[in-house]
Design an enzyme around this catalytic site. Structure first.
Site, short mmCIF file in Angstrom:
data_model
loop_
_atom_site.label_atom_id
_atom_site.label_comp_id
_atom_site.label_asym_id
_atom_site.label_seq_id
_atom_site.Cartn_x
_atom_site.Cartn_y
_atom_site.Cartn_z
N ASP A 183 0.67 -1.01 0.40
CA ASP A 183 0.24 -0.30 0.15
C ASP A 183 0.88 1.11 -0.05
O ASP A 183 1.60 2.16 0.59
CB ASP A 183 -1.01 -0.32 1.66
CG ASP A 183 -2.10 0.74 1.32
OD1 ASP A 183 -2.03 1.59 0.49
OD2 ASP A 183 -2.53 0.82 2.10
N HIS A 185 -0.76 4.02 -0.38
CA HIS A 185 -1.05 5.23 0.51
C HIS A 185 -1.61 6.48 0.20
O HIS A 185 -1.03 7.18 1.37
CB HIS A 185 -1.12 5.14 2.39
CG HIS A 185 -1.92 4.49 3.47
ND1 HIS A 185 -2.07 6.15 4.02
CD2 HIS A 185 -3.17 4.21 3.49
CE1 HIS A 185 -3.06 5.53 4.96
NE2 HIS A 185 -3.75 4.08 4.63
N GLU A 209 -0.96 -0.84 -3.95
CA GLU A 209 -2.05 0.89 -3.97
C GLU A 209 -2.64 1.48 -4.00
O GLU A 209 -1.80 1.91 -3.44
CB GLU A 209 -3.19 -0.29 -2.44
CG GLU A 209 -4.27 0.36 -2.06
CD GLU A 209 -4.62 -0.79 -0.81
OE1 GLU A 209 -4.44 -1.69 -0.69
OE2 GLU A 209 -5.32 -0.16 0.08
N GLU A 235 -10.38 2.73 -2.03
CA GLU A 235 -10.54 3.08 -0.92
C GLU A 235 -11.02 4.62 -0.47
O GLU A 235 -12.09 4.82 0.11
CB GLU A 235 -9.91 2.99 0.36
CG GLU A 235 -8.47 3.04 0.41
CD GLU A 235 -7.32 2.52 1.03
OE1 GLU A 235 -6.94 1.34 0.40
OE2 GLU A 235 -7.11 3.49 2.39
N ASP A 257 -14.66 0.53 -1.08
CA ASP A 257 -15.21 0.05 0.99
C ASP A 257 -16.25 -0.02 0.55
O ASP A 257 -17.85 1.17 0.24
CB ASP A 257 -14.67 0.86 1.67
CG ASP A 257 -14.54 0.88 2.97
OD1 ASP A 257 -16.12 0.18 3.17
OD2 ASP A 257 -13.37 0.77 3.70
N HIS A 284 -12.38 -3.05 0.13
CA HIS A 284 -11.01 -2.34 1.33
C HIS A 284 -12.20 -2.81 2.16
O HIS A 284 -12.75 -2.76 2.50
CB HIS A 284 -11.17 -0.88 0.90
CG HIS A 284 -10.79 -0.19 2.09
ND1 HIS A 284 -10.96 1.38 3.16
CD2 HIS A 284 -9.24 0.38 2.28
CE1 HIS A 284 -10.19 1.27 3.49
NE2 HIS A 284 -9.22 0.55 3.41
#
Ligand SMILES: [Mg+2]
Length: 381
Positions: A183, A185, A209, A235, A257, A284
């Site tokens: 990830d 992020h 990700e 997400e 998500d 997610h």
């Protein structure tokens, strides 16, 4: 049947649950939350409840239209998450009313078990070897880790090397037969991501990700073109319309998500949209048990499903964990890194309502940390 009451519960570690009650005595549960903004979503649920109380809970599609679009202003994390949690609760009620699991109502199961992954390493990943070995020992066939903590706008040679070293260490423990997902992020700029992705390629991550922030989605096509590693995102996207450009850009994995992107109703449609682009679904879910139950119902009914995130033991779960509010933990007892199909009606879980009510009295005020670069300027978390 009519909806008679809607309640919300702000429970540790950082979750918000909703409970929708009907005059038939059927109760549905949902998880409407934005991590760090639970109180705000709670207020949004209260406003949407004004419309829902008195309505027939089985008209899910129609309620979704009104809840999502009926206020004229629409979308975004708060409103879409409020709708998402209520939508989960309505599907739970529908399943309990028809005596069927939600995946049966979505067209029936397409698989017998759902692969799940475990988190390792926390926000600022350091020593991962032992944690990964423990997850392998627990039967998991895939783990996810953050690529890095605070990262310079153009990652330094040392920062870049550290990401590669971490993933290499993970690969060494996992061997070639298990997977590691990484990830980013949104902590990397597109320029940094491009450089790191090329260096990560020989380590064969399952996917990387959020290689860039959602607001830099216009850079995704170029990044997909340049990346030998499959890219995932979603997400922080809240609807089919927001997934469309990412899918058109060629992402390999869509990560809506269930508690942010309009619930089961909208994520089911996002999955179909992803299928038309040959993209896989990996919802997610670093959240609680209701969000995971909803995710699994979609996973059992979605042909182009890849893998499911789940929060057991995740670094955020300090005062409560995935099983804390369940009357029966069986649905989340993973075998060989997989959740087994569960044909209980609705979302397939039974909550310990007394534990939920008691936890709500304690409440929580979870906020994500605010990070700074060495010069004290704001850094992405
Ligand atoms: Mg993520």
């Amino acid at each position: 049947m009519k909806i008679t009451r809607i309640e919300t519960f702000q429970v540790p570690p950082r979750w918000l649950f909703c409970r929708v009650e009907t005059d038939d005595g059927v109760v549905g549960w949902g998880e409407p939350v934005v991590e760090g903004r639970a109180e705000v979503v709670r207020a949004a649920v209260d406003v949407l409840a004004e419309y829902l109380v008195g309505q027939d809970p089985l008209r899910i599609q129609d309620h979704w239209q009104v809840l999502t679009k009926g206020g004229f202003y629409r979308g975004g994390p708060v409103l879409s998450s409020a709708v998402a949690g209520l939508d989960q609760a309505l599907w739970d009620i529908a399943g309990k009313t028809y005596g069927a699991p939600v995946h049966a109502l979505l067209g029936g199961p397409v698989r017998e078990r759902v692969r799940v992954y475990a988190w390792v390493g926390g926000d600022e990943p350091a020593e991962l070897g032992e944690q990964i070995a423990a997850q392998v020992e627990a039967g998991f066939t895939a783990v996810k880790m953050n690529g890095a903590g605070v990262t310079s706008p153009i990652a330094t040679a040392a920062e870049t090397a550290a990401v590669v070293e971490r993933v290499a260490a993970a690969r060494e423990v996992l061997g070639p037969g298990r997977d590691v997902a990484v990830d980013f992020h949104g902590r990397f700029t597109a320029a940094s991501a491009r450089r790191v992705l090329a260096e990560l390629a020989p380590l064969h991550p399952l996917f990387v990700e959020e290689p860039v922030l959602p607001e830099h989605g216009h850079l995704l096509p170029g990044l997909v073109e340049a990346s030998p590693v499959p890219l995932a995102t979603g997400e922080r996207l809240y609807s089919r319309a927001e997934f469309l450009p990412a899918l058109t850009a060629g992402i390999a994995v869509a990560q809506p998500d269930l508690s942010h992107a309009g619930g089961i109703t909208e994520v089911h449609r996002i999955a179909s949209l992803a299928d038309t682009y040959g993209a896989q679904l990996a919802p997610h879910c670093p959240l609680g048990p209701i969000a995971l139950a909803a995710s699994l119902q979609v996973a059992f009914a979605t042909p182009n499903f890849l893998i499911q995130e789940q929060s057991r033991g995740i670094h955020y779960n300090k005062d409560a964990d995935l099983l804390s509010y369940l009357a029966d933990p069986t649905p989340f007892r993973f075998v060989d890194g997989h959740a087994t199909r569960n044909d209980a009606p609705g979302l397939g879980i039974t909550l310990d309502e007394a534990a939920v009510r008691s936890a709500d009295r304690a409440g929580h005020a979870w906020r994500n940390p605010v990070w700074r670069h060495a010069d004290d300027s704001f850094a992405e978390w």
